[in-house]
Design a protein around this motif. Sequence first.
Motif, PDB file in Angstrom:
ATOM      1  N   SER C  88       0.837  -1.200   0.000  1.00 31.83           N
ATOM      2  CA  SER C  88       0.000   0.000   0.000  1.00 31.83           C
ATOM      3  C   SER C  88       0.873   1.251   0.000  1.00 31.83           C
ATOM      4  O   SER C  88       0.590   2.221  -0.701  1.00 31.83           O
ATOM      5  N   VAL C  92       1.111   4.169  -2.813  1.00 30.48           N
ATOM      6  CA  VAL C  92       0.974   5.607  -2.565  1.00 30.48           C
ATOM      7  C   VAL C  92       2.132   6.354  -3.230  1.00 30.48           C
ATOM      8  O   VAL C  92       1.932   7.385  -3.891  1.00 30.48           O
ATOM      9  N   TRP C  96       2.121   9.206  -6.127  1.00 30.22           N
ATOM     10  CA  TRP C  96       2.802  10.493  -5.938  1.00 30.22           C
ATOM     11  C   TRP C  96       3.795  10.743  -7.076  1.00 30.22           C
ATOM     12  O   TRP C  96       3.878  11.833  -7.624  1.00 30.22           O
ATOM     13  N   HIS C 205      -5.728  -0.054  -2.317  1.00 29.83           N
ATOM     14  CA  HIS C 205      -5.885   0.185  -0.876  1.00 29.83           C
ATOM     15  C   HIS C 205      -7.067  -0.597  -0.334  1.00 29.83           C
ATOM     16  O   HIS C 205      -7.060  -1.103   0.783  1.00 29.83           O
TER      17      HIS C 205
END
Lengths: 550, 313, 222
Positions: C88, C92, C96, C205
């Motif tokens: 996870s 992320v 980004w 997620h």
Amino acid sequence: MSEAITHNGIGHAAHHADYLEDPKGLWSWLTTLDHKRIGLMYLWSVLTFFLAGGIFALLIRLELLTPKQTIMTAEQYNRVFTLHGTIMVFLVIIPAIPAALGNFVLPLLLGAKDVAFPRLNLASLYVYWTGALMALSTLLLGGVDTGWTFYTPYSTTTGGGVTMMVLAAFTLGFSSIFTGVNFITTIHKLRAPGMGWFEMPLFCWGMYSTALIQVLATPVLGITLLLLVMERVLGVGIFDPQLGGDPVLFQHFFWFYSHPAVYIMILPGMAVISEIIPTFSKKTIFGYKAIAFSSVAIALLGFLVWAHHMFVAGMSLFAGAIFSFLTFFIAIPSAIKVFNWIATMWRGSISLEAPMLYAMAFLLIFTIGGLTGLFLAALSTDVHLHDTYFVVSHFHYVMAGTSLFALLAGIHYWWPKMFGRMYSNKLAPLACALVFIGFNATFLPQFVLGSRGMPRRYYNYLPQFQDLHVASTVGSWILAAGLFLAAAYLLASFRGPKNAPANPWGGRTLEWETTSPPTTHNFEGQPVLQHGPYDYRANPAPVGVHEHSH
Amino acid sequence: MNWFRDYLLPRGGATHAGDVDGLFMFIIYLTIFFFFFNGALIFYAVKRWRRRSDREVTPHITHDTRLELIWSFIPLVVVMLVFFWGFKGYVRAWVAPNDSIEIVATGKKWVWQFEYPDGTRTLNDLHVPVNKPVKLVLHSEDVIHSFYVPGFRLKRDAIPGRYTELWFTATEPGVQQVFCAEYCGKGHSDMLARIFVDTPEQYETFLREGDEQVRKMPLKDLGQLVYENKGCATCHSLDGTRGQGPSWKGIWGKVHTGTDGKQYTVDANYIRQSILQPQAVVVQGFEPIMPTFQGLLREREISGLIEFIKSQE
Amino acid sequence: MSTVTHPAPAEHGHSPFLQHHFREMKQQFDAAKIGMWLFLVTEVLLFGGLFVGYGLMHARHPEAFMAAHHHLDKVMGATNTIVLLVSSFTMVMAVWSAQTSRRKLCILFLILTLLCAGTFMVIKYFEYSHKFHEGLLPGKYYTHHGDTVPGQFMFFSFYFMMTGLHGIHVLLGMAAILWILARTIRGDFSSEYYAPVDITGLYWHLVDLIWIYLFPLMYLIS
């Protein structure tokens, strides 16, 4: 305003062929991302299955003309009523208005070029076809004799194509979810500039409420059906009392979806009626917000009442009281809607063209359907009437009758927009009357059958019930005759010229501001909303002016 | 308006039928009223405000809060009334009085079987006394069934793996039709039973002599029914296996030695005595554990057992 | 005075990824997000049905569920939990990186996420084959001997249904990440357009979140 259309809308249409013609060819239809084409393919599919489900219905009624065997055996009868129910619920009523009419008009009403996810929209159609093929394939697997409700442990122990049928319903659920996700997103993000939530046509509120149910309830049905398949294939035990499971749990799971699903069937009908009544009364809708919020209220309340299907299944007194109490609250938003529609007609300028006739029939059918719900929401009367013909008749009024009349009203209303052709208005009143009389002749006797104690899903019955069964069967023939007449004059319009005006009924919503039929991208440019959807204050748009260029 | 009620509903034959019928008729009139009320409004609107020219201008009325509150409030009051009325009837039909006769009703494809407190069993025919509360304990041996008595306005599902209850006090002697209301397959519509609401005398006769089925059954078949239903089968086998008591296989005419050392021939009198006073003679090698069936078996049932034992060769 | 239909605004440097029915990239991005969130809601409800079923059956047969869960390997379960949590995080970071137009970094994080997902499936494979070997199979295929409490098969019915359905979701997630990876390598994404990475991240997620609930429910019954 009419000038604006002439110059910017219809005037330019000459440069673009309508969506039906451009591009041509079967392949272009099968791979189309145009919501209008997808809507039409849904419509023809739904109507085809409606014909199939209707033929099964006529067979059921014919069998019930006499007690014992008339035309088929008990085994065949059980398979036929299961197919009738499954086809009508999963393949006809649930997709009929949202996926067929909704797909066609929702983006037009919002002033959008398409739904938010066109590919998902097409996928939904293919998933629907796949599910339909799976459902029909059970005919080759020995049929299914569980009824469309698949109650355990009957459904886990009987033979035939139950597993396939359950998987078909599971698959069809995805098609429904795809449509729901698409519509919610479309309504949130693709409204024309200037169109706030309360400037949306009420059809969109109806679709929004429907889509909420599709998204929130269908997954639970999905997992329930998967558990049922697992029970049959692996014997997992959750619904099997001999393995320590609970067969009534299935009913709770099933109705947690299927009760809200009942509102998937009625809310779109209400949505159509909310469009038609102002247009043919030439008057703004009475109580816009009340109608909009009552749709959402029905959708949300629909999640709290599922166990009213189980008042006699051994639930506790307390649970029975709670579910009965909550069920009654559904009556309030329903009543509000009916009174608002009638108030819209009040002091209007009412013209009784075909869509309005069907809409008025809807009002009366819904009144009967809604009020007979009180018998079943009240605990003591439900104990007597549960699982009798009274219930059969009640749900045919609220699900089948209203959906049928709303679908017919909607098809008549948007037919010129969909195909660019007008149908014969002469036969419409006769067809509408036949359908209305036939429907009531079929189902009013069933209320009496039920209150006298005739249980549902009976192949054989006691001789004392025969008179009413005969009346009901004769009614089904009248109903069928009315529907064939409607189909005949609608289809006959294809032999006529493609000359429908852009706004044949004088409607004030955006779909009437583009050509009939629209071009592929719906509008020339982006429409900007400058008045509410049912605003008849200004000089009304000229009715019946034909400005389509050739 | 009694004719209308009698047209719509079967004759009520139990104490709480009246409750249900009152509410039923109330909602019927409500439905009829609102149907014609709405119909009249629509009809009036269409007559009065039918479009006569395309140039007609309509008033711009968006809403009327007072009116909308009124037509939200009136339905609310009506449905709450209906709710409480329905709830009251349901509660009254909920808990059975303590002095109810308790009868176990078992649904299986596609018959109803009833078992009385004295062990009597019947198939599809239930006898109950008039004006006495009767409690049915329902369950199912296979799929879900539903025990439905239209004349009593009662219905309850029979579910495998759990018990549900239903009680009633029949108010009129006669016959009540019982249906299975939960779809259970091929024979669903033939899963019918009847409730015979007996006068006290008729009920006495039934308890003493059994129902008509039992009275007319051949003795040997009746004996087999008793063997299966009254617990004989727990200890006496039919295939020669040794159980708590001697097997009945070929027992007729045999000579037994009792625990008192005497010889006894198995004949009708011996069997009769063994049923009514089992401790009088106990066959050697067995414990004196058999209970007496004095008062539990009818005369004809004892004769049936004798015929049945005679036939076990 | 009423609706005006005016011509489309002039083309002004449209992103090649703007679909014809959207007016601007932000509208398209918001729509994609709403659609994904709705889809996640349906996923939660789908699993929710199983969780409710599990809870009810657990309440009916507490001893059997208690006894059965001892057959699960807590170490493997915990390892998998950590693996998914790490994935996870890498997801992320991938989002980004896409958002900030760091293509190479994005590729790296996507590959790391894929590796974690792969590790999860491999561990799951070992767990499953161990259960198969011992006859701890769902429903009527349950052949394990020496149970002290009857009814343990039902725990394994749920174990296989829930972890199985979750496993399918992991595989679907891996397919989605592979597709995103291919598009990243092709150079589709930048701070202008990264919606597919973003919504794939959301989905991933959810897969992680469901496991976070599954792990204590299955492995740590007390």
